[in-house]
Design a protein around this motif. Sequence first.
Motif, mmCIF file in Angstrom:
data_model
loop_
_atom_site.group_PDB
_atom_site.id
_atom_site.type_symbol
_atom_site.label_atom_id
_atom_site.label_comp_id
_atom_site.label_asym_id
_atom_site.label_seq_id
_atom_site.Cartn_x
_atom_site.Cartn_y
_atom_site.Cartn_z
ATOM 1 N N GLY A 42 0.647 -1.294 0.242
ATOM 2 C CA GLY A 42 0.130 0.375 -0.209
ATOM 3 C C GLY A 42 0.258 1.474 -0.078
ATOM 4 O O GLY A 42 0.156 2.883 0.002
ATOM 5 N N GLY A 43 2.583 1.221 0.096
ATOM 6 C CA GLY A 43 3.044 2.015 -0.033
ATOM 7 C C GLY A 43 3.268 2.299 1.177
ATOM 8 O O GLY A 43 2.876 2.396 2.414
ATOM 9 N N ASP A 44 4.684 2.861 1.503
ATOM 10 C CA ASP A 44 5.424 3.743 2.701
ATOM 11 C C ASP A 44 4.128 5.495 2.962
ATOM 12 O O ASP A 44 3.586 5.079 4.144
ATOM 13 C CB ASP A 44 6.593 3.769 2.237
ATOM 14 N N ASP A 45 4.200 5.927 2.405
ATOM 15 C CA ASP A 45 3.664 6.781 2.693
ATOM 16 C C ASP A 45 2.295 6.103 3.502
ATOM 17 O O ASP A 45 1.655 7.533 4.354
ATOM 18 C CB ASP A 45 3.143 8.322 1.927
ATOM 19 N N VAL A 46 1.423 5.764 3.164
ATOM 20 C CA VAL A 46 -0.067 5.296 4.164
ATOM 21 C C VAL A 46 0.800 5.317 5.137
ATOM 22 O O VAL A 46 -0.076 5.432 6.394
ATOM 23 C CB VAL A 46 -0.948 4.669 3.680
ATOM 24 N N LEU A 47 1.998 4.210 5.649
ATOM 25 C CA LEU A 47 2.248 3.586 6.899
ATOM 26 C C LEU A 47 2.582 5.183 7.915
ATOM 27 O O LEU A 47 2.080 5.363 9.033
ATOM 28 C CB LEU A 47 3.254 3.067 6.257
ATOM 29 N N LEU A 48 3.015 5.784 7.326
ATOM 30 C CA LEU A 48 3.573 6.944 7.423
ATOM 31 C C LEU A 48 2.550 8.106 8.342
ATOM 32 O O LEU A 48 2.256 8.801 8.907
ATOM 33 C CB LEU A 48 4.969 7.942 6.741
ATOM 34 N N GLY A 49 1.722 8.273 7.234
ATOM 35 C CA GLY A 49 0.362 8.571 7.677
ATOM 36 C C GLY A 49 -0.120 8.154 8.905
ATOM 37 O O GLY A 49 -1.446 9.229 9.221
ATOM 38 N N ALA A 50 -0.039 7.216 9.693
ATOM 39 C CA ALA A 50 -0.616 6.236 9.847
ATOM 40 C C ALA A 50 -0.131 6.541 11.506
ATOM 41 O O ALA A 50 -0.923 5.805 12.532
ATOM 42 C CB ALA A 50 -0.970 4.820 9.654
ATOM 43 N N THR A 51 0.690 7.096 11.336
ATOM 44 C CA THR A 51 1.550 7.133 12.958
ATOM 45 C C THR A 51 0.672 8.027 13.843
ATOM 46 O O THR A 51 0.363 8.907 13.022
ATOM 47 C CB THR A 51 3.048 7.605 12.532
ATOM 48 N N GLY A 52 0.675 7.844 14.513
ATOM 49 C CA GLY A 52 0.830 9.022 15.829
ATOM 50 C C GLY A 52 -1.485 9.073 16.024
ATOM 51 O O GLY A 52 -1.859 9.849 16.800
ATOM 52 N N LYS A 53 -1.769 7.900 15.908
ATOM 53 C CA LYS A 53 -2.981 7.999 15.633
ATOM 54 C C LYS A 53 -3.397 6.435 15.677
ATOM 55 O O LYS A 53 -2.806 5.179 15.433
ATOM 56 C CB LYS A 53 -3.723 8.621 15.270
ATOM 57 N N ASP A 54 -5.144 6.070 16.296
ATOM 58 C CA ASP A 54 -5.505 4.782 16.307
ATOM 59 C C ASP A 54 -5.197 4.414 14.679
ATOM 60 O O ASP A 54 -6.669 5.663 13.496
ATOM 61 C CB ASP A 54 -6.220 4.807 17.182
ATOM 62 N N ALA A 55 -4.636 3.922 13.890
ATOM 63 C CA ALA A 55 -4.900 3.902 12.729
ATOM 64 C C ALA A 55 -6.226 2.617 12.138
ATOM 65 O O ALA A 55 -5.311 2.060 10.589
ATOM 66 C CB ALA A 55 -3.497 3.468 11.892
ATOM 67 N N THR A 56 -6.563 1.997 13.220
ATOM 68 C CA THR A 56 -7.576 0.804 13.019
ATOM 69 C C THR A 56 -8.833 0.675 11.574
ATOM 70 O O THR A 56 -8.358 0.098 10.815
ATOM 71 C CB THR A 56 -8.873 0.341 13.749
ATOM 72 N N ASP A 57 -8.805 1.700 11.749
ATOM 73 C CA ASP A 57 -10.308 2.348 10.550
ATOM 74 C C ASP A 57 -9.248 2.008 9.462
ATOM 75 O O ASP A 57 -9.652 1.529 7.836
ATOM 76 C CB ASP A 57 -10.824 3.724 11.061
ATOM 77 N N GLU A 58 -8.312 2.801 8.527
ATOM 78 C CA GLU A 58 -7.644 2.693 7.671
ATOM 79 C C GLU A 58 -7.062 1.895 7.834
ATOM 80 O O GLU A 58 -7.463 1.252 6.044
ATOM 81 C CB GLU A 58 -6.373 4.015 7.945
ATOM 82 N N PHE A 59 -6.693 0.834 8.470
ATOM 83 C CA PHE A 59 -6.212 -0.492 8.213
ATOM 84 C C PHE A 59 -7.404 -0.870 7.736
ATOM 85 O O PHE A 59 -7.414 -1.818 6.581
ATOM 86 C CB PHE A 59 -5.184 -0.718 9.449
ATOM 87 N N GLU A 60 -8.397 -1.122 8.583
ATOM 88 C CA GLU A 60 -9.772 -1.871 7.925
ATOM 89 C C GLU A 60 -10.369 -1.588 6.669
ATOM 90 O O GLU A 60 -10.623 -2.341 5.705
ATOM 91 C CB GLU A 60 -10.626 -1.889 8.749
ATOM 92 N N ASP A 61 -10.622 -0.489 5.956
ATOM 93 C CA ASP A 61 -10.838 -0.344 4.711
ATOM 94 C C ASP A 61 -10.376 -0.068 3.433
ATOM 95 O O ASP A 61 -10.946 -0.608 2.658
ATOM 96 C CB ASP A 61 -10.738 1.862 4.961
ATOM 97 N N ALA A 62 -8.919 -0.918 4.170
ATOM 98 C CA ALA A 62 -7.763 -0.757 2.886
ATOM 99 C C ALA A 62 -7.808 -2.864 2.670
ATOM 100 O O ALA A 62 -7.606 -2.973 1.681
ATOM 101 C CB ALA A 62 -6.456 -0.375 3.486
ATOM 102 N N GLY A 63 -9.295 -3.564 3.383
ATOM 103 C CA GLY A 63 -9.908 -5.033 2.760
ATOM 104 C C GLY A 63 -8.063 -5.391 3.390
ATOM 105 O O GLY A 63 -7.884 -6.067 2.133
#
Length: 134
Positions: A42-63
Motif C-alpha cells: 500500500g506504500g510507505d506514505d500510508v504507513l507514515l500517514g498512519a502514525t500518531g493515531k489509532d489507525a484501525t479504521d484505515e487498516f480495515e478500510d484497506a481490506g
Amino acid sequence: MPTLTKLYSMEEASQHNTQEDCWVVIDGKVYDVSSYLDEHPGGDDVLLGATGKDATDEFEDAGHSKSARELMESFCIGELDPTSPAIPELEIFSKKQELQGIRQKVINLSKQYWVVPVAVGLSVVVGFLYLRKK
Ligand code: HEM
C-alpha cells in the motif's frame, strides 16, 4: 507464567514517525513497521500517514487479507497503554506540517545547488566561445 506485554503511550508511539523508524497503532496493538515500509504494497506514505493515531479504521478500510494480518503479528512490539491520552488531530497535523516544512527546505536547497554547477558550466562555455572568436 503470564507473558509480559510492553505498554506504550500514544505520545511515545507518535515519536516514531520517520522513514527509518515508524510505528503504527492498530486495534490497541503497537507495530514497528520500520523494516516493512519499502515492502508495504500500500506504500510507505500510508504507513507514515498512519502514525500518531489509532489507525484501525484505515487498516480495515484497506481490506487487508488474512496473510497481511498474519504478517503484521511479526511486527508487533507491544500494546497501547489504555490509560494514555490520544493526541489531538491538530497536534498530529502540525507535527506533520513541521516535517513537511523541513523536507521542502531540503528540496529547495538541493535545487539551489544545481544552479551552481550549471552556472559555472555556462560561463566556461561562453568564455571559451568568446576566446575562440578573438
Ligand atoms: C503492520 C501493519 C501492516 C501490514 C503488515 C500491512 C500489509 C499489507 C499487505 C500484505 C498488503 C497487500 C494486500 C493484502 O495482502 O491485503 C497491504 C496493502 C495495503 N495496505 Fe497495508 N499493511 C499494514 C498496515 C497498513 C495501514 C496502517 C494502512 C493504512 C493506513 C495500510 C494500507 C494499505 C493499503 C491502502 C493497501 C493497498 C490495498 C490495495 O491497493 O489493494 N496498511 N498491506
